[in-house]
Scaffold this motif. Sequence first.
Motif, PDB file in Angstrom:
ATOM      1  N   PHE A   1      -5.495  -7.465   2.908  1.00 35.83           N
ATOM      2  CA  PHE A   1      -4.813  -7.533   3.991  1.00 35.83           C
ATOM      3  C   PHE A   1      -5.886  -7.168   4.817  1.00 35.83           C
ATOM      4  CE2 PHE A   1      -1.912  -4.186   1.048  1.00 35.83           C
ATOM      5  CZ  PHE A   1      -1.110  -5.241   1.001  1.00 35.83           C
ATOM      6  N   GLY A   2      -6.809  -7.825   4.210  1.00 39.02           N
ATOM      7  CA  GLY A   2      -8.236  -7.653   5.935  1.00 39.02           C
ATOM      8  C   GLY A   2      -8.615  -6.263   5.489  1.00 39.02           C
ATOM      9  N   ALA A   3      -8.633  -5.373   4.720  1.00 40.10           N
ATOM     10  CA  ALA A   3      -9.382  -3.996   4.786  1.00 40.10           C
ATOM     11  C   ALA A   3     -10.624  -4.452   4.668  1.00 40.10           C
ATOM     12  CB  ALA A   3      -8.379  -3.333   4.156  1.00 40.10           C
ATOM     13  N   PHE A   4     -11.449  -5.334   4.222  1.00 40.75           N
ATOM     14  CA  PHE A   4     -12.757  -5.288   3.598  1.00 40.75           C
ATOM     15  C   PHE A   4     -13.066  -6.841   3.980  1.00 40.75           C
ATOM     16  CE2 PHE A   4     -11.137  -4.132  -0.459  1.00 40.75           C
ATOM     17  CZ  PHE A   4     -11.705  -2.219  -0.469  1.00 40.75           C
TER      18      PHE A   4
ATOM     19  N   PHE B   1       0.601  -0.816   0.189  1.00 44.69           N
ATOM     20  CA  PHE B   1      -0.079  -0.102   0.157  1.00 44.69           C
ATOM     21  C   PHE B   1       0.489   0.840   0.006  1.00 44.69           C
ATOM     22  CE2 PHE B   1      -2.850   3.779   1.792  1.00 44.69           C
ATOM     23  CZ  PHE B   1      -3.689   3.016   0.430  1.00 44.69           C
ATOM     24  N   GLN B   2       2.251   1.185   0.409  1.00 44.42           N
ATOM     25  CA  GLN B   2       3.005   2.307   0.641  1.00 44.42           C
ATOM     26  C   GLN B   2       3.237   2.803  -0.250  1.00 44.42           C
ATOM     27  OE1 GLN B   2       5.948   1.348   4.043  1.00 44.42           O
ATOM     28  NE2 GLN B   2       4.463   1.261   5.330  1.00 44.42           N
ATOM     29  N   GLN B   3       3.420   1.445  -0.847  1.00 44.10           N
ATOM     30  CA  GLN B   3       3.957   2.027  -2.672  1.00 44.10           C
ATOM     31  C   GLN B   3       3.135   2.265  -3.672  1.00 44.10           C
ATOM     32  OE1 GLN B   3       4.720  -1.953  -4.032  1.00 44.10           O
ATOM     33  NE2 GLN B   3       6.883  -2.111  -3.407  1.00 44.10           N
ATOM     34  N   LEU B   4       1.738   1.882  -3.525  1.00 43.07           N
ATOM     35  CA  LEU B   4       0.806   2.251  -4.176  1.00 43.07           C
ATOM     36  C   LEU B   4       0.508   3.789  -3.821  1.00 43.07           C
ATOM     37  CD1 LEU B   4      -2.094  -0.531  -4.371  1.00 43.07           C
ATOM     38  CD2 LEU B   4      -0.631   1.061  -5.932  1.00 43.07           C
TER      39      LEU B   4
ATOM     40  N   THR C   1      -9.208  -3.977  -5.327  1.00 51.02           N
ATOM     41  CA  THR C   1      -9.937  -4.637  -4.064  1.00 51.02           C
ATOM     42  C   THR C   1      -9.229  -5.801  -3.699  1.00 51.02           C
ATOM     43  OG1 THR C   1     -11.259  -5.270  -5.789  1.00 51.02           O
ATOM     44  CG2 THR C   1     -11.592  -3.804  -4.419  1.00 51.02           C
ATOM     45  N   ASP C   2      -7.632  -6.327  -4.454  1.00 52.29           N
ATOM     46  CA  ASP C   2      -7.483  -7.944  -4.062  1.00 52.29           C
ATOM     47  C   ASP C   2      -6.464  -7.504  -3.438  1.00 52.29           C
ATOM     48  OD1 ASP C   2      -7.521 -10.405  -4.614  1.00 52.29           O
ATOM     49  OD2 ASP C   2      -4.902  -9.136  -5.740  1.00 52.29           O
ATOM     50  N   LEU C   3      -5.686  -6.304  -3.640  1.00 48.77           N
ATOM     51  CA  LEU C   3      -4.572  -6.444  -2.252  1.00 48.77           C
ATOM     52  C   LEU C   3      -5.427  -5.886  -1.176  1.00 48.77           C
ATOM     53  CD1 LEU C   3      -1.331  -5.164  -2.107  1.00 48.77           C
ATOM     54  CD2 LEU C   3      -1.964  -3.492  -2.971  1.00 48.77           C
ATOM     55  N   ALA C   4      -6.291  -5.059  -1.320  1.00 49.80           N
ATOM     56  CA  ALA C   4      -6.945  -4.445   0.036  1.00 49.80           C
ATOM     57  C   ALA C   4      -7.726  -5.686   0.656  1.00 49.80           C
ATOM     58  CB  ALA C   4      -7.560  -3.576   0.060  1.00 49.80           C
ATOM     59  N   SER C   5      -7.692  -6.419   0.023  1.00 50.22           N
ATOM     60  CA  SER C   5      -8.889  -8.183   0.847  1.00 50.22           C
ATOM     61  C   SER C   5      -7.671  -8.718   1.473  1.00 50.22           C
ATOM     62  CB  SER C   5     -10.283  -8.688  -0.395  1.00 50.22           C
ATOM     63  OG  SER C   5      -8.777  -8.947  -1.166  1.00 50.22           O
TER      64      SER C   5
END
Length: 99
Positions: free
Chosen positions: A96-99, A60-63, A90-94
Motif C-alpha cells: 500500500f506504500g505505507a512504508f 486493511f479494513q479486513q484486518l 509489513t508485506d501488506l503495508a508495503s
Amino acid sequence: MAIRMPRIIQARQILKRSLSNGGSIPASMDIPKGYFAIYVGEQEKKRFVVPVSILSEPRFQQLLHQSEQEFGYNHPMGGITIPCSEDVFTDLASRFGAF
C-alpha cells in the motif's frame, strides 16, 4: 475506480472508538499528522506508525474487522491491535506504500 464510502466511514469509526478508549497518548509517543499508531503481532506486539490513507484499503479494513472481532474496542495495548504476524502486516503495508 469506485470508492466504497461506507467501508471507509466504518474504518474511521473503528479507529475513533479505539483511540477514545485508549485515553491520552504520552508525549514520547507523538504521532505525525496524517498518521496513526497500531500494534501488530501474535505474541509480542510491535508498534507501527502508518498513514491514515491505509484506511481506504479493503485488505486493511479486513484486518480492522478481524481486530474488532478479537479485541472489541478495548485493545490491550491502548491503541489498535492487529492480530496477524508482523511479516504479513509489513508485506501488506508495503504494498500500500505505507512504508
